[in-house]
Design an enzyme around this catalytic site. Structure first.
Site, PDB file in Angstrom:
ATOM      1  N   GLY A   1      48.653   3.252   8.659  1.00 17.77           N
ATOM      2  CA  GLY A   1      48.977   1.835   8.774  1.00 17.77           C
ATOM      3  C   GLY A   1      47.721   1.025   8.995  1.00 17.77           C
ATOM      4  O   GLY A   1      47.009   1.253   9.977  1.00 17.77           O
TER       5      GLY A   1
ATOM      6  N   TYR B   1      51.840  12.750   0.089  1.00 16.15           N
ATOM      7  CA  TYR B   1      50.966  11.583   0.047  1.00 16.15           C
ATOM      8  C   TYR B   1      50.412  11.126   1.399  1.00 16.15           C
ATOM      9  O   TYR B   1      49.226  10.886   1.529  1.00 16.15           O
ATOM     10  CB  TYR B   1      51.724  10.413  -0.600  1.00 16.15           C
ATOM     11  CG  TYR B   1      50.962   9.113  -0.596  1.00 16.15           C
ATOM     12  CD1 TYR B   1      49.901   8.902  -1.483  1.00 16.15           C
ATOM     13  CD2 TYR B   1      51.266   8.098   0.303  1.00 16.15           C
ATOM     14  CE1 TYR B   1      49.178   7.716  -1.467  1.00 16.15           C
ATOM     15  CE2 TYR B   1      50.541   6.906   0.319  1.00 16.15           C
ATOM     16  CZ  TYR B   1      49.517   6.718  -0.565  1.00 16.15           C
ATOM     17  OH  TYR B   1      48.807   5.558  -0.544  1.00 16.15           O
TER      18      TYR B   1
ATOM     19  N   CYS C   1      54.024   4.477   9.981  1.00 20.44           N
ATOM     20  CA  CYS C   1      53.124   4.030  11.042  1.00 20.44           C
ATOM     21  C   CYS C   1      52.546   5.267  11.702  1.00 20.44           C
ATOM     22  O   CYS C   1      52.994   6.385  11.452  1.00 20.44           O
ATOM     23  CB  CYS C   1      53.887   3.234  12.102  1.00 20.44           C
ATOM     24  SG  CYS C   1      54.679   1.748  11.455  1.00 20.44           S
TER      25      CYS C   1
ATOM     26  N   ASN D   1      57.725   5.118  15.105  1.00 23.06           N
ATOM     27  CA  ASN D   1      57.460   5.327  13.684  1.00 23.06           C
ATOM     28  C   ASN D   1      58.793   5.702  13.047  1.00 23.06           C
ATOM     29  O   ASN D   1      59.438   6.649  13.493  1.00 23.06           O
ATOM     30  CB  ASN D   1      56.436   6.465  13.526  1.00 23.06           C
ATOM     31  CG  ASN D   1      56.257   6.911  12.077  1.00 23.06           C
ATOM     32  OD1 ASN D   1      55.944   8.060  11.815  1.00 23.06           O
ATOM     33  ND2 ASN D   1      56.457   6.031  11.124  1.00 23.06           N
ATOM     34  N   GLY D   2      59.198   4.951  12.037  1.00 33.19           N
ATOM     35  CA  GLY D   2      60.463   5.254  11.387  1.00 33.19           C
ATOM     36  C   GLY D   2      61.134   3.996  10.910  1.00 33.19           C
ATOM     37  O   GLY D   2      60.492   2.954  10.735  1.00 33.19           O
TER      38      GLY D   2
END
Ligand code: SF4
Length: 502
Positions: A28, A259, A2, A100-101
């Protein structure tokens, strides 16, 4: 994966948070939300792209000089509207939080909260569990505390999160009447950069975000990162407090460089663009060692994440770089889209081979990684259909063999082609003349070679199976994989996790 952002400024922040989310859209594309604070919390959320969720109608309602935002790419929890971050609780004070995680011990914590503490969880999201751990400890504090004393309470609340939560979490939070809080897990697995903007009157504005790409446009200067295990609090009056609560091995996710991140991001004091150039250099050296007599006519990236590595690989090999596959920019990244059918369909939609570049040539395709192998296979098929004489496939990432439990929606082990087959089988499956992967040590070297960074050893668990949090054994892996499958099928996860642990 995210994207998160938190801003505490001396001017309204909604438009800056919106602009930041546009910069974080690639992290996201499923949903997004903004919460700001002025006298009370103001929120706007929705599913889809940032540009479609926030409108001329809802943006003016996002009042205040403090706020947080989130772009969602679900790795835990569902796809429903209730699970769009930021999350919010009114006890104590009123706290909004986005993260985020991914928590490895979500089911244990959820069970503890509901069964032992007799509290109710509204969602299946681990963000709600973090918010609960944070707010529960903060509820024991005195609302009349001065800023300095309140920071002590914030530290205790984040300690409570760190004591209980295992996994990856970078978080931004606003607290009614108090200010902005940010923190990062002790291993710093997920990113969180910080920036400052000096105003003509001597005051300062602060930004914290997953990536740095919006800093320049918004006038902020990058001042570093939220350190692993650190908590930072900016009070309503603009005072800056920070403390490192834990020190552990700094192990940021290496897949961010391979990526996820935008190439123009400085991540953990390492340029993502430069790291990808080095990935290409290392690939070229490896190719020259392994296949000194095989010289391609052109090097084509699988666009667009692999462009940078392909460019430097071509340069080092002395071979022409070609954009022989054109990418339609209006189709989303296939890795992010749920479901196999959609992904298969979209490869041919989004990539158009240029026959004039491909026909009768020995083509080297460079991609960032091979996950399931289906996309790579489709690309090879397309290049063959357009007349390639020989096809070599090079992956900037070593074989992906293990699932990620730290916030990247990797497939389950059974879906990862490198977990199931060796290189010669994958070569045959993909229909290529030669398949070459980056060596693990070369990837690590490419990320850590330069930059004034403090990375001890990047997380590479999806490549080498060494999970940093040490609580991912075979049973846990199976539990998490079943949970992930249940998510995808839309099953009631909470009922399942209770049953499985009983
Ligand atoms: Fe990143 Fe892989 Fe570690 Fe997940 S397991 S955090 S994708 S390096």
């Amino acid at each position: 994966m995210c994207g998160i952002v938190g801003i505490k400024a001396n001017r309204p922040v909604a438009a800056e948070i919106y602009d930041s989310l546009i910069h974080l859209q690639h992290r996201g594309q499923d949903a997004a939300g903004i919460m700001t604070y002025e006298q009370r919390m103001h929120a706007a959320k929705g599913t889809g792209f940032v540009r479609d969720i926030f409108t001329e109608e809802n943006m003016p309602r996002l009042l205040g000089n403090t706020g947080i935002g989130h772009t969602r790419y679900p790795t835990h929890g569902g796809f429903s509207h209730e699970e769009i971050q930021p999350f919010w609780t009114e006890v104590p004070y009123g706290i909004a939080l986005a993260h985020n995680g991914n928590l490895v011990n979500y089911s244990e914590l959820a069970e503890e909260i509901t069964d032992k503490q007799k509290r109710y969880l509204n969602t299946r999201s681990d963000t709600e569990v973090i918010l609960h751990l944070f707010s529960e400890a903060l509820s024991r504090t005195n609302p009349a505390d001065s800023n300095g004393d309140f920071f002590e309470s914030v530290c205790q609340a984040v300690e409570n999160v760190m004591d209980h939560a295992s996994g990856a979490y970078s978080a931004v939070s606003t607290i009614v009447g108090k200010g902005l809080v940010v923190f990062r897990d002790p291993h710093g697995i997920r990113p969180l950069a910080k920036g400052v903007r000096k105003n003509p009157d001597g005051t300062e504005d602060y930004i914290f975000a997953s990536e740095t790409t919006m800093f320049y446009a918004l006038g902020y200067t990058l001042t570093g990162n939220v350190l692993p295990g650190e908590v930072i609090f900016i009070s309503e009056s603009g005072r800056y407090y920070s403390r490192r609560l834990r020190t552990a091995e700094f192990s940021p996710c290496i897949f961010e460089y391979v990526y996820f991140s935008r190439p123009d991001t400085m991540m953990n004091d390492v340029s993502v663009y430069r790291s990808r150039l080095r990935m290409g250099q290392n690939l070229a050296e490896s190719w020259l060692k392994k296949h000194p007599d095989v010289v391609p006519d052109i090097v084509i990236p699988a666009p667009s994440t692999a462009n940078t590595a392909a460019l430097s690989m071509a340069h080092k090999l002395g071979v022409r770089y070609s954009e022989g596959l054109y990418k339609n920019p209006f189709i989303g990244r296939t890795f992010i889209m749920p479901g196999q059918r959609e992904r298969k369909k979209s490869v041919r939609y989004k990539l158009v081979p240029q026959e004039i570049e491909i026909r009768d040539k020995k083509v080297m395709i460079v991609d960032d990684s091979i996950v399931r192998g289906t996309t790579s296979r489709e690309i090879v098929k397309m290049v063959r259909e357009f007349g390639a004489k020989e096809v070599y496939f090079v992956s900037a990432c070593p074989p992906v063999k293990f699932p990620c439990f730290y916030g990247v929606d990797m497939p389950t082990k059974s879906e990862l082609i490198a977990a199931q087959q060796d290189v010669s089988h994958i070569e045959k499956y993909m229909g290529v003349d030669i398949l070459m992967y980056q060596e693990l040590a070369d990837l690590e070297e490419a990320v850590t070679r330069k930059g004034d960074h403090h990375i001890d050893r990047p997380c590479m668990a999806c490549l080498d199976g060494k999970y940093i949090t040490q609580d991912v054994d075979d049973d846990k892996m199976r539990e998490m994989e079943i949970m992930r499958e249940k998510h995808r099928n839309g099953d009631d996860l909470w009922q399942w996790s209770k049953k499985s642990s009983s």
